[in-house]
Design a protein around this motif. Structure first.
Motif, PDB file in Angstrom:
ATOM      1  N   VAL A  45       0.845  -1.200   0.000  1.00 35.07           N
ATOM      2  CA  VAL A  45       0.000   0.000   0.000  1.00 35.07           C
ATOM      3  C   VAL A  45       0.878   1.246   0.000  1.00 35.07           C
ATOM      4  O   VAL A  45       0.572   2.241  -0.668  1.00 35.07           O
ATOM      5  N   LYS A  46       1.977   1.192   0.733  1.00 29.62           N
ATOM      6  CA  LYS A  46       2.921   2.323   0.733  1.00 29.62           C
ATOM      7  C   LYS A  46       3.409   2.618  -0.684  1.00 29.62           C
ATOM      8  O   LYS A  46       3.598   3.783  -1.068  1.00 29.62           O
ATOM      9  N   LYS A  47       3.601   1.568  -1.484  1.00 30.83           N
ATOM     10  CA  LYS A  47       4.049   1.774  -2.863  1.00 30.83           C
ATOM     11  C   LYS A  47       3.005   2.525  -3.686  1.00 30.83           C
ATOM     12  O   LYS A  47       3.351   3.313  -4.567  1.00 30.83           O
ATOM     13  N   VAL A  48       1.724   2.297  -3.392  1.00 31.24           N
ATOM     14  CA  VAL A  48       0.666   3.037  -4.082  1.00 31.24           C
ATOM     15  C   VAL A  48       0.775   4.519  -3.734  1.00 31.24           C
ATOM     16  O   VAL A  48       0.706   5.388  -4.619  1.00 31.24           O
ATOM     17  N   PRO A  90     -13.244  14.012 -17.867  1.00 30.15           N
ATOM     18  CA  PRO A  90     -12.897  15.029 -18.863  1.00 30.15           C
ATOM     19  C   PRO A  90     -11.534  14.751 -19.482  1.00 30.15           C
ATOM     20  O   PRO A  90     -10.662  14.140 -18.848  1.00 30.15           O
ATOM     21  N   SER A  91     -11.336  15.173 -20.695  1.00 29.58           N
ATOM     22  CA  SER A  91     -10.056  14.971 -21.373  1.00 29.58           C
ATOM     23  C   SER A  91      -8.981  15.835 -20.736  1.00 29.58           C
ATOM     24  O   SER A  91      -9.250  16.920 -20.215  1.00 29.58           O
ATOM     25  N   CYS A  92      -7.755  15.337 -20.760  1.00 29.21           N
ATOM     26  CA  CYS A  92      -6.617  16.111 -20.266  1.00 29.21           C
ATOM     27  C   CYS A  92      -5.365  15.645 -21.000  1.00 29.21           C
ATOM     28  O   CYS A  92      -5.410  14.696 -21.790  1.00 29.21           O
ATOM     29  N   LYS A  93      -4.252  16.311 -20.751  1.00 30.36           N
ATOM     30  CA  LYS A  93      -3.039  16.001 -21.499  1.00 30.36           C
ATOM     31  C   LYS A  93      -2.376  14.714 -21.017  1.00 30.36           C
ATOM     32  O   LYS A  93      -1.997  13.860 -21.825  1.00 30.36           O
ATOM     33  N   LYS A  94      -2.224  14.595 -19.694  1.00 26.32           N
ATOM     34  CA  LYS A  94      -1.504  13.430 -19.151  1.00 26.32           C
ATOM     35  C   LYS A  94      -2.286  12.817 -17.992  1.00 26.32           C
ATOM     36  O   LYS A  94      -2.655  13.516 -17.057  1.00 26.32           O
ATOM     37  N   ILE A  95      -2.508  11.529 -18.073  1.00 26.70           N
ATOM     38  CA  ILE A  95      -3.160  10.797 -16.987  1.00 26.70           C
ATOM     39  C   ILE A  95      -2.184   9.772 -16.434  1.00 26.70           C
ATOM     40  O   ILE A  95      -1.558   9.022 -17.191  1.00 26.70           O
ATOM     41  N   GLY A  96      -2.058   9.753 -15.131  1.00 22.52           N
ATOM     42  CA  GLY A  96      -1.237   8.757 -14.450  1.00 22.52           C
ATOM     43  C   GLY A  96      -2.123   7.865 -13.602  1.00 22.52           C
ATOM     44  O   GLY A  96      -2.966   8.348 -12.847  1.00 22.52           O
ATOM     45  N   VAL A  97      -1.950   6.565 -13.725  1.00 19.46           N
ATOM     46  CA  VAL A  97      -2.847   5.603 -13.085  1.00 19.46           C
ATOM     47  C   VAL A  97      -2.119   4.807 -12.000  1.00 19.46           C
ATOM     48  O   VAL A  97      -1.022   4.297 -12.225  1.00 19.46           O
ATOM     49  N   VAL A  98      -2.747   4.729 -10.830  1.00 21.70           N
ATOM     50  CA  VAL A  98      -2.341   3.773  -9.801  1.00 21.70           C
ATOM     51  C   VAL A  98      -3.574   2.940  -9.463  1.00 21.70           C
ATOM     52  O   VAL A  98      -4.692   3.298  -9.820  1.00 21.70           O
ATOM     53  N   VAL A  99      -3.357   1.830  -8.769  1.00 21.21           N
ATOM     54  CA  VAL A  99      -4.447   0.870  -8.574  1.00 21.21           C
ATOM     55  C   VAL A  99      -4.522   0.432  -7.113  1.00 21.21           C
ATOM     56  O   VAL A  99      -3.489   0.145  -6.496  1.00 21.21           O
ATOM     57  N   GLN A 100      -5.729   0.377  -6.590  1.00 24.16           N
ATOM     58  CA  GLN A 100      -5.951  -0.245  -5.287  1.00 24.16           C
ATOM     59  C   GLN A 100      -5.367  -1.650  -5.333  1.00 24.16           C
ATOM     60  O   GLN A 100      -5.571  -2.389  -6.291  1.00 24.16           O
ATOM     61  N   THR A 101      -4.634  -2.028  -4.297  1.00 24.52           N
ATOM     62  CA  THR A 101      -3.849  -3.261  -4.338  1.00 24.52           C
ATOM     63  C   THR A 101      -4.690  -4.514  -4.546  1.00 24.52           C
ATOM     64  O   THR A 101      -4.184  -5.535  -5.026  1.00 24.52           O
TER      65      THR A 101
END
Length: 280
Positions: free
Chosen positions: A100-103, A151-162
């Motif tokens: 979880v810390k890594k998230v 909404p659209s945007c330039k950059k999306i960064g994704v993380v995930v619930q473990t």
């Protein structure tokens, strides 16, 4: 002829849960002041009740444990909650799962690099709520439909619930590809989660009856029950052996057992023993 019983090749308490339980047991024995957990230590009501019998109580805020020993739950807490805990408590023990810390770290890094952070998970889940403050402005999506509505945007960064499934992550990412010029994914699904789900599916495909053990509020256990139900209609989600119904096993040749990441080996053993007495 009695039914055969098989436990999934990967099932039960993960590293983070076992670590947290060791920490709380040690604290209960050695602390000179009362011991509390900030929220339920793990999503297993029976374990939490057992800890209460040993004097370890659940509090909802650091203020309730001022001057005492406080363990931060495996799902993590917000930075503000941790700060208040360290200011107020005699001792703070961080039982947050290392995965979880890594998230948290990944979300913070993406935010610093200018990404709109998307957390794939269940809105309101303690792990997700603890992650959001690490990336101000982050949003939570639980499905591809929710992702497509962003909404659209330039950059999306994704993380995930473990405890999310890889299948859901892939669907959400596919939907996000149409919402940004760049989509960067940090796959923070815990290896134990993937292993439990794969082993559950393999066993459920062969079993006549599946028994899934774990808290009904546990996200990863509920997901195991969903996977098992899709492959074995006679699937039953229980928290303990006392919930077993002998009629479930009528005519069964193979009974499969799996358990969520918050389920200790002792609970699995108790359920297996109870089923053996039923099907013998």
């Amino acid at each position: 002829m009695s039914a055969r019983i098989e436990i999934a090749s990967e099932a039960g308490a993960c590293y983070g849960v076992e670590r947290a339980l060791r920490m709380v047991e040690d604290a209960a024995k050695s602390s000179e002041v009362p011991v509390h957990t900030l929220g339920p230590l793990i999503h297993n009501p029976r374990v939490v009740s057992g800890l209460a019998e040993k004097g370890v109580t659940v509090v909802s805020s650091p203020e309730e444990s001022a001057g005492d020993t406080l363990l931060l739950r495996t799902h993590g807490v917000t930075p503000d909650e941790e700060r208040r805990a360290r200011e107020l408590c005699h001792e703070v023990l961080d039982a947050t799962c290392p995965f979880v810390k890594k998230v948290h770290q990944a979300a913070a890094r993406l935010a610093r690099e200018g990404y709109q952070v998307v957390v794939v998970g269940e809105a309101g889940h303690p792990e997700v709520e603890a992650t959001l403050p690490h990336a101000p402005g982050a949003v939570v999506v639980g499905s591809a439909d929710e992702a497509a509505a962003l909404p659209s945007c330039k950059k999306i960064g994704v993380v995930v619930q473990t405890t999310q499934s890889r299948a859901n992550l892939e669907k959400v990412v596919a939907a996000l590809l149409g919402r940004a010029e760049e989509v960067r994914v940090v796959n923070t699904i815990c290896d134990a989660t993937s292993g439990h789900q794969g082993a559950c599916a393999e066993l459920a495909a062969r079993a006549d009856v599946m028994v899934v053990i774990g808290g009904r509020i546990s996200a990863n256990t509920k997901r195991l029950a969903e996977i098992a139900s899709g492959l074995c209609p006679r699937t039953h989600h229980i928290e303990g052996a006392d919930e077993l119904d002998p009629s479930w096993f009528d005519g069964a040749e193979l009974v499969g057992i799996t358990a969520g990441a918050s389920t200790p080996a002792s609970q699995i053993a108790a359920v297996r023993t109870a089923i053996e007495s039923i099907v013998a």
